[in-house]
Design an enzyme around this catalytic site. Structure first.
Site, short mmCIF file in Angstrom:
data_model
loop_
_atom_site.label_atom_id
_atom_site.label_comp_id
_atom_site.label_asym_id
_atom_site.label_seq_id
_atom_site.Cartn_x
_atom_site.Cartn_y
_atom_site.Cartn_z
N HIS A 216 0.95 -1.24 0.16
CA HIS A 216 0.21 -0.01 0.10
C HIS A 216 1.21 0.94 0.16
O HIS A 216 0.51 2.25 0.84
CB HIS A 216 -0.84 -0.09 1.11
CG HIS A 216 -1.48 -1.36 1.23
ND1 HIS A 216 -2.31 -1.70 2.41
CD2 HIS A 216 -1.99 -1.74 0.28
CE1 HIS A 216 -3.46 -2.49 2.19
NE2 HIS A 216 -3.44 -3.13 0.70
N PRO A 217 1.85 1.85 -0.80
CA PRO A 217 2.69 2.70 -0.98
C PRO A 217 1.83 3.95 -1.92
O PRO A 217 0.87 3.65 -2.30
CB PRO A 217 3.87 2.54 -1.72
CG PRO A 217 3.24 1.39 -2.81
CD PRO A 217 1.82 0.75 -2.10
#
Length: 528
Positions: free
Chosen positions: A468-469
């Site tokens: 989930h960057p």
């Protein structure tokens, strides 16, 4: 041969597929979408439980972080989708919007049009929630949108046992995707009739029948073409040749939290000193490009079990069940249940998500498991630590430097939160509904009991990204932000960014849902 279009969209993932689809609804508007990867024809894309088979395949950007001092010096594997649908074609299909407060925090940083009250209508526009669980999701959900969302068809019984164990430990059940979903629930998934349903399926493929939309696969964007202070096109490489597609109106970068800042820097938009290190002329000095990197770190505890894990998903009976009825283990999204909890009781909102997978998802799923197993652990959904994306070189094909700086906050808040989450997981493991189903500790290796030393070892050796960057092209009302509240890149006309990179702060959820939302919102902002 170079070409022209009204809009050029770079990337066809969770946001890009939406932007290209929505902009092309006007037959008088021409759109070109560039996708570095191929069509989504890989046979494992549609099979939900098979997504880890896509890791390090031809549709994966296959990134590695820099060595992480707080994680035993390990380089953490970051898969990212390089295919129509982007990471929505290889993720775990979890539709987890986050908390209303997350979007209100966006609004505090980027204006009231990003508040939960404002974006709720976009979620309803996106969602096509199946009638079978609409009563569970409530009036907040949508039922006529293009993206199919459903309950799981064949969740494992051990998943139900984990949820029961959480309840026995005093945690409440929660309604998924409510404005404040504190508690535990079974995951709802982006599937249609037991198969993955990506943004390519929901948005792009129906739109590709339009004559005014061209989708170019195998087309790797190398820089934004800028004339003076205006973006006028995108240079890309395809079949060994360099071409340019010119944009009469706007260029929209939807390349994700790694590639969008990389493209901006390759195009001369970034910190002037960093660009000079790579002999790139500065078009606009934007020091925050690539900064503010946020990610959700997960630590998994692994346990042997006798049966009923996804280790058996490829058995003949399961294959037959999937092929004939779209039922069975192969319909699993792997992350079958989750719950939001607080590491400290005084916190106003949860800072942790606990996740459960009835699968031996060990070692970042890069090593084939030897037998049945399950994993569960805490995810840090409100990290204090911040990282950065920088260029490795001026070569657009060189992978950028990914430095998430996990657990690096000076106050040690992130580490303390993860340890608190691991202690909660140890309690759940020992609760009556689950304890008799769990065998020996499989991860961390060579551990025999869930004591403090084992939990510390797990944090160091069994932590990895939850994929989930976000935040590397931060949106804000302030002049230092990379994009303004309309997603326009500051300092350059005709250029926007619309993907997870613009998120100004974390979401206590998963990034797929808000990325689709950003795509919908971006299309409206562009057309207005």
């Amino acid at each position: 041969m170079d070409t022209q279009s009204d809009y050029v969209v770079v990337g066809t993932g969770s946001a890009g597929a939406v932007v290209a689809s929505r902009l092309s609804t006007d037959p008088a508007t021409t759109v070109v979408a560039l996708e570095a990867g191929p069509r989504d024809k890989n046979r494992f894309i549609g099979v939900p439980a098979a997504f880890s088979k896509l890791f390090r395949s031809e549709i994966d950007w296959d990134y590695l972080t820099e060595p992480q001092p707080e994680l035993d010096g390990r380089e953490i594997y970051w898969p990212r989708g390089k295919v129509l649908g982007g990471s929505s074609s290889m993720n775990a299909m979890m539709w987890v919007r986050g908390f209303a407060s997350d979007y209100d925090e966006w609004a505090a940083r980027a204006g009231p049009r990003w508040s939960y009250a404002d974006v709720l209508g976009y979620f309803r526009r996106i969602e096509n929630v199946t009638a079978a669980w609409h009563f569970v999701s409530g009036d907040d959900s949508g039922v006529t949108g293009p993206l199919h969302i459903s309950r799981q068809r064949s969740p494992r019984s051990v998943t139900a046992a984990w949820l029961a164990a959480a309840r026995e430990c005093g945690f409440a059940a929660a309604r998924p995707n409510s404005p404040r979903p504190e508690g535990f629930c079974e995951t709802v998934v982006t599937q249609r009739r037991g198969a993955r349903f990506s943004t390519a399926d929901a948005y792009l493929k129906p739109a590709m029948r339009r004559k005014n939309l061209r989708v170019l696969t195998g087309a790797t964007a190398t820089r934004v073409v800028i004339d003076g202070d205006r973006a006028v096109g995108v240079e890309y490489q395809s079949d060994g040749q360099t071409r340019i597609v010119y944009a009469r109106r706007e260029v929209v970068l939807c390349a994700g939290a790694v590639n969008s800042p990389q493209l901006l820097m390759l195009s001369g938009i970034g910190d002037r000193d960093h660009l000079a290190e790579h002999d790139i002329d500065t078009v606009y000095h934007a020091p925050e490009v690539g900064c503010n990197l946020l990610d959700h770190l997960v630590t998994v505890l692994g346990f042997d079990v006798e049966k009923d894990s996804l280790f058996a998903a490829e058995k003949p009976g399961q294959l037959i069940s999937y092929l004939l009825r779209r039922r069975g283990m192969l319909t699993s999204n792997v992350g079958e249940a989750y719950g939001f909890v607080r590491s400290r009781p005084e916190l106003k909102l949860p800072d942790l998500e606990l996740i459960f997978a009835p699968a031996p998802f060990y070692d970042e799923a890069l090593v084939p498991p030897a037998g049945h197993g399950v994993v569960f652990g805490p995810i840090l959904v409100a990290p204090q630590s911040r990282g950065q994306i920088t260029l490795r070189s001026a070569d657009p094909h060189a992978k950028p430097v990914i430095e998430p700086r996990y657990l690096s906050d000076l106050g040690g808040v992130d580490r303390a939160a993860m340890m608190a989450g691991l202690r909660i997981c140890a309690r759940i493991a020992q609760a009556r509904p689950l304890r008799d189903l769990l065998g020996s500790i499989a991860r961390p290796r060579n551990s025999t009991e869930l004591d403090e030393a084992t939990l510390e070892l797990a944090l160091a050796t069994c932590s990895h990204t939850l994929y989930h960057p976000m935040g590397t092209c931060r949106m804000g009302s302030d002049e230092a932000s990379v994009v303004d509240p309309q997603l326009r890149v500051r300092g350059v006309d005709g250029l926007r960014v619309a993907d997870a990179s613009v998120m100004p702060s974390t979401v206590r959820g998963h990034t797929h849902a808000p990325s689709v939302l950003i795509g919908e919102k971006a299309a409206d902002l562009i057309r207005s």
